[in-house]
Scaffold this motif. Structure first.
Motif, PDB file in Angstrom:
ATOM      1  N   THR A  37       0.845  -1.037   0.179  1.00 47.48           N
ATOM      2  CA  THR A  37      -0.025  -0.098   0.052  1.00 47.48           C
ATOM      3  C   THR A  37       0.801   1.307  -0.001  1.00 47.48           C
ATOM      4  O   THR A  37       2.116   1.131   0.297  1.00 47.48           O
ATOM      5  N   GLY A  38       0.216   2.363  -0.355  1.00 47.14           N
ATOM      6  CA  GLY A  38       1.121   3.552  -0.340  1.00 47.14           C
ATOM      7  C   GLY A  38       1.135   4.109   0.917  1.00 47.14           C
ATOM      8  O   GLY A  38      -0.318   4.473   1.398  1.00 47.14           O
ATOM      9  N   GLY A  39       2.013   4.477   1.706  1.00 45.50           N
ATOM     10  CA  GLY A  39       1.664   5.190   2.836  1.00 45.50           C
ATOM     11  C   GLY A  39       1.207   6.711   2.529  1.00 45.50           C
ATOM     12  O   GLY A  39       1.251   7.175   1.360  1.00 45.50           O
ATOM     13  N   SER A  40       0.835   7.392   3.748  1.00 44.90           N
ATOM     14  CA  SER A  40       0.535   8.522   3.402  1.00 44.90           C
ATOM     15  C   SER A  40       1.773   9.951   3.068  1.00 44.90           C
ATOM     16  O   SER A  40       1.384  10.616   2.192  1.00 44.90           O
ATOM     17  N   GLY A  41       2.676   9.264   3.437  1.00 49.70           N
ATOM     18  CA  GLY A  41       3.851  10.038   2.847  1.00 49.70           C
ATOM     19  C   GLY A  41       4.647   9.579   1.635  1.00 49.70           C
ATOM     20  O   GLY A  41       5.716   9.998   1.177  1.00 49.70           O
ATOM     21  N   GLY A  42       4.007   8.803   0.912  1.00 52.37           N
ATOM     22  CA  GLY A  42       4.311   8.180  -0.294  1.00 52.37           C
ATOM     23  C   GLY A  42       5.266   6.974  -0.321  1.00 52.37           C
ATOM     24  O   GLY A  42       5.566   6.461  -1.084  1.00 52.37           O
ATOM     25  N   SER A  43       5.662   6.684   0.967  1.00 50.17           N
ATOM     26  CA  SER A  43       6.297   5.292   0.953  1.00 50.17           C
ATOM     27  C   SER A  43       5.441   4.193   0.969  1.00 50.17           C
ATOM     28  O   SER A  43       4.193   4.082   1.086  1.00 50.17           O
ATOM     29  N   GLU A  44       6.299   3.129   0.498  1.00 52.15           N
ATOM     30  CA  GLU A  44       5.454   1.817   0.305  1.00 52.15           C
ATOM     31  C   GLU A  44       5.590   0.982   1.533  1.00 52.15           C
ATOM     32  O   GLU A  44       6.552   1.021   2.345  1.00 52.15           O
ATOM     33  N   SER A  45       4.546   0.178   1.789  1.00 52.87           N
ATOM     34  CA  SER A  45       4.746  -0.935   2.658  1.00 52.87           C
ATOM     35  C   SER A  45       4.226  -2.213   1.926  1.00 52.87           C
ATOM     36  O   SER A  45       3.148  -2.429   1.168  1.00 52.87           O
ATOM     37  N   TYR A  46       4.712  -3.391   2.674  1.00 49.99           N
ATOM     38  CA  TYR A  46       4.254  -4.860   2.246  1.00 49.99           C
ATOM     39  C   TYR A  46       4.031  -5.414   3.244  1.00 49.99           C
ATOM     40  O   TYR A  46       4.993  -5.525   4.288  1.00 49.99           O
ATOM     41  N   GLU A  47       2.942  -6.554   3.521  1.00 51.45           N
ATOM     42  CA  GLU A  47       2.666  -7.276   4.409  1.00 51.45           C
ATOM     43  C   GLU A  47       3.026  -8.742   3.583  1.00 51.45           C
ATOM     44  O   GLU A  47       2.117  -8.680   2.820  1.00 51.45           O
ATOM     45  N   ILE A  48       3.930  -9.462   4.226  1.00 46.29           N
ATOM     46  CA  ILE A  48       4.006 -10.775   3.728  1.00 46.29           C
ATOM     47  C   ILE A  48       3.313 -11.740   4.539  1.00 46.29           C
ATOM     48  O   ILE A  48       3.887 -12.056   5.600  1.00 46.29           O
ATOM     49  N   THR A  49       2.323 -12.341   3.852  1.00 42.23           N
ATOM     50  CA  THR A  49       1.826 -13.593   4.727  1.00 42.23           C
ATOM     51  C   THR A  49       2.690 -14.756   4.776  1.00 42.23           C
ATOM     52  O   THR A  49       3.218 -15.239   3.655  1.00 42.23           O
ATOM     53  N   LYS A  69      -0.169 -17.270  -6.361  1.00 38.40           N
ATOM     54  CA  LYS A  69      -1.088 -16.508  -5.799  1.00 38.40           C
ATOM     55  C   LYS A  69      -1.445 -15.495  -6.707  1.00 38.40           C
ATOM     56  O   LYS A  69      -0.670 -14.716  -7.411  1.00 38.40           O
ATOM     57  N   ASP A  70      -2.945 -15.616  -7.033  1.00 39.04           N
ATOM     58  CA  ASP A  70      -3.400 -14.699  -7.736  1.00 39.04           C
ATOM     59  C   ASP A  70      -3.186 -12.911  -7.392  1.00 39.04           C
ATOM     60  O   ASP A  70      -3.241 -12.910  -6.320  1.00 39.04           O
ATOM     61  N   GLY A  71      -2.843 -12.568  -8.396  1.00 43.51           N
ATOM     62  CA  GLY A  71      -2.664 -10.956  -8.250  1.00 43.51           C
ATOM     63  C   GLY A  71      -1.557 -10.298  -7.494  1.00 43.51           C
ATOM     64  O   GLY A  71      -1.332  -9.346  -7.293  1.00 43.51           O
ATOM     65  N   ARG A  72      -0.620 -11.418  -7.012  1.00 39.09           N
ATOM     66  CA  ARG A  72       0.580 -10.908  -6.144  1.00 39.09           C
ATOM     67  C   ARG A  72       1.401 -10.073  -7.283  1.00 39.09           C
ATOM     68  O   ARG A  72       1.902 -10.912  -8.361  1.00 39.09           O
ATOM     69  N   SER A  73       1.949  -9.016  -7.211  1.00 43.06           N
ATOM     70  CA  SER A  73       2.804  -8.514  -8.115  1.00 43.06           C
ATOM     71  C   SER A  73       4.320  -9.077  -7.946  1.00 43.06           C
ATOM     72  O   SER A  73       4.538  -9.780  -7.041  1.00 43.06           O
ATOM     73  N   ASP A  74       4.773  -8.685  -9.114  1.00 43.30           N
ATOM     74  CA  ASP A  74       6.320  -9.192  -9.194  1.00 43.30           C
ATOM     75  C   ASP A  74       7.404  -8.476  -8.155  1.00 43.30           C
ATOM     76  O   ASP A  74       7.854  -9.314  -7.542  1.00 43.30           O
ATOM     77  N   ALA A  75       6.897  -7.486  -7.837  1.00 42.78           N
ATOM     78  CA  ALA A  75       7.769  -6.518  -6.919  1.00 42.78           C
ATOM     79  C   ALA A  75       7.104  -7.370  -5.431  1.00 42.78           C
ATOM     80  O   ALA A  75       8.368  -7.374  -4.561  1.00 42.78           O
ATOM     81  N   LYS A  76       6.057  -7.457  -5.150  1.00 38.05           N
ATOM     82  CA  LYS A  76       6.044  -8.072  -3.956  1.00 38.05           C
ATOM     83  C   LYS A  76       6.557  -9.686  -3.797  1.00 38.05           C
ATOM     84  O   LYS A  76       7.059  -9.839  -2.771  1.00 38.05           O
ATOM     85  N   SER A  77       6.600 -10.303  -4.918  1.00 40.65           N
ATOM     86  CA  SER A  77       7.441 -11.534  -4.874  1.00 40.65           C
ATOM     87  C   SER A  77       8.710 -11.351  -4.563  1.00 40.65           C
ATOM     88  O   SER A  77       9.386 -12.180  -4.081  1.00 40.65           O
ATOM     89  N   GLU A  78       9.278 -10.247  -5.268  1.00 45.06           N
ATOM     90  CA  GLU A  78      10.830  -9.943  -4.957  1.00 45.06           C
ATOM     91  C   GLU A  78      11.207  -9.895  -3.592  1.00 45.06           C
ATOM     92  O   GLU A  78      11.837 -10.228  -3.056  1.00 45.06           O
TER      93      GLU A  78
END
Length: 452
Positions: free
Chosen positions: A46-58, A339-348
């Protein structure tokens, strides 16, 4: 750790088809990796309020007993330290499922397109589940990573030349013994058996001179635990388990010899009661009424909490008529389920998380008792100064250096850790089946499991 998921024809068929569907889906994702993540309801970027990104890896895992808290501490450390070389905030959402439900739940999640981003998988499953995971090399430079791991661990996660996972540990078996019972039996508690002659003499001494049982082939008296011990001694006699086409071949002379030995141990030898009670061996060893138990690296975490149990450990290379040193082993690995819909970036990102977990956490070996996958951990102070190092780890390392381990074959189908593949060994131990009939039943069961 108690193996299991029950296999089914429908599940295996799905896993195969998933491989095709997953490939198509991956091709469809090409070029989408620059969005920074996948967002949505799966806990992605998700995009944070300050523009930074966050990832939650299940992250799904199956550890219990002494292993569970250690894995929890590793995940907590990651979330607190944010160790990856990225500006994004990355957190791990750890979800534990009991071992006997784990693979069925993972299969269900895969079939519904709701798999976790990262999951623990035994190396023995990596061929049968190949269609359900993304090869780690799609999202990480495995060429540069390979030197971080021992060659034997790397081999564990490689299937037909493809690196399907990152190796986490190796967990072979050994023999845990009660030093007080050895002393009562007139044995030197600091000189455990090193060969069959000494092992047989020790078992007989316990049976004749104490009120305790001499040996349990598995603390849990389960099918797969029995198979670890039985296959170890079959291989030590030079026997085979499968041919090149995955047909089981363990009805050979060595297989029959060890089946007869199991029957004799609970019969004429008087080493243990002829029981199928699943808790007998573990209860007996932990309450001091069984002298020797064959089990894996993970048993140290369970025994460490038992007060007044004066235990030691020796290598299981003590089978009768031994021609070679061979010891069963498998290993945990980390996979990226499709996993359906997981982006390449998140997989990396998930691949980086897996690399950190497997190379930067000596506690997994030092406190859980496993052989770590990372080369650097072997020389670390944490590992060398582990309370288990002189008790078990040094001997496990020695067997690894001697090339003693054999791995449960990565069969192309079915469930290589299934309890119901090996209940015939419990039947032989409990005298519910004669050795010949038991082994033939095993051949039929395993053949059917692989061919369905």
């Amino acid at each position: 750790m108690v193996p299991k998921p029950s296999g089914s024809k429908s599940r295996r068929t799905f896993i195969k088809s998933l491989g095709v569907a997953g490939t198509v889906a991956l091709a469809g994702c090409g070029g989408n990796g620059g969005d920074g993540g996948d967002g949505g309801s799966d806990g992605g970027s998700t995009g944070g309020s300050g523009g930074s990104e966050s990832y939650e890896i299940t992250f799904w895992e199956l550890f219990s007993g002494g292993e569970g808290p250690i894995m929890e501490s590793i995940v907590n450390r990651f979330n607190e330290e944010q160790p990856l070389d990225t500006d994004a905030e990355v957190t791990i959402n750890r979800q534990r499922t009991p071992w006997n439900e784990y693979y069925n739940k993972l299969f269900t999640a895969l079939s519904g397109g709701q798999a976790p981003d990262m999951a623990v998988m035994h190396a023995a499953y990596l061929r049968a589940w190949a269609g359900g995971v993304d090869a780690i090399g799609q999202y990480a430079d495995t060429g540069s990573m390979q030197s971080d791991y021992t060659e034997s661990h790397w081999d564990l996660v490689t299937v037909d030349g493809n690196v399907n996972a990152l190796p986490m540990d190796m967990h072979p078996i050994g023999v845990y013994y009660n030093k007080d019972l050895f002393e009562q039996a007139g044995l030197d508690p600091e000189s455990p058996p090193t060969n069959w002659s000494e092992f047989e003499a020790a078992g007989n001494a316990v049976a004749q001179n104490t009120d305790a049982a001499a040996f349990t082939q598995s603390p849990y008296n389960d099918g797969f635990g029995s198979f670890r011990t039985w296959s170890t001694w079959v291989k030590q006699q030079g026997g085979s388990l499968y041919d090149e086409e995955w047909n089981p071949t363990f009805d050979n002379e060595a297989g029959m010899n060890i089946a007869q030995l199991f029957s004799d141990m609970t019969g004429d030898m008087g080493w243990a009661p002829a029981t199928s009670e699943d808790t007998w061996g573990n209860n007996a060893f932990q309450n001091g009424s069984c002298a020797m138990a064959m089990n894996g690296t993970w048993y140290v975490a369970a025994l460490s909490g038992v007060e007044d149990l004066n235990w030691g450990f020796f290598e299981p290379t003590v089978g009768p008529n031994k021609q070679q040193d061979r010891v069963w082993a498998d290993g945990h690995s980390l996979v990226l389920p499709k996993k359906d819909g997981r982006s390449d970036a998140k997989s990396e990102i998930a691949a980086q998380v897996g690399h950190w977990m497997t190379t930067q956490n000596p506690s997994w070996g030092a406190e859980a008792g496993h052989l770590p996958a990372a080369n650097s951990i072997y020389e670390s102070d944490a590992f060398q100064n582990s309370p288990y190092y002189d008790k078990t780890l040094d001997k496990y390392v020695e067997m690894a250096e001697d090339g003693d381990y054999f791995y449960h074959p990565k069969v192309p189908n079915g469930d290589p850790n299934a309890q119901n593949w090996y209940t015939w060994l419990v039947d032989i131990w409990a005298h519910n089946a004669e050795p010949q009939a038991g082994v033939q039943s095993g051949i039929e069961t395993v053949s059917s499991g692989i061919s369905e």
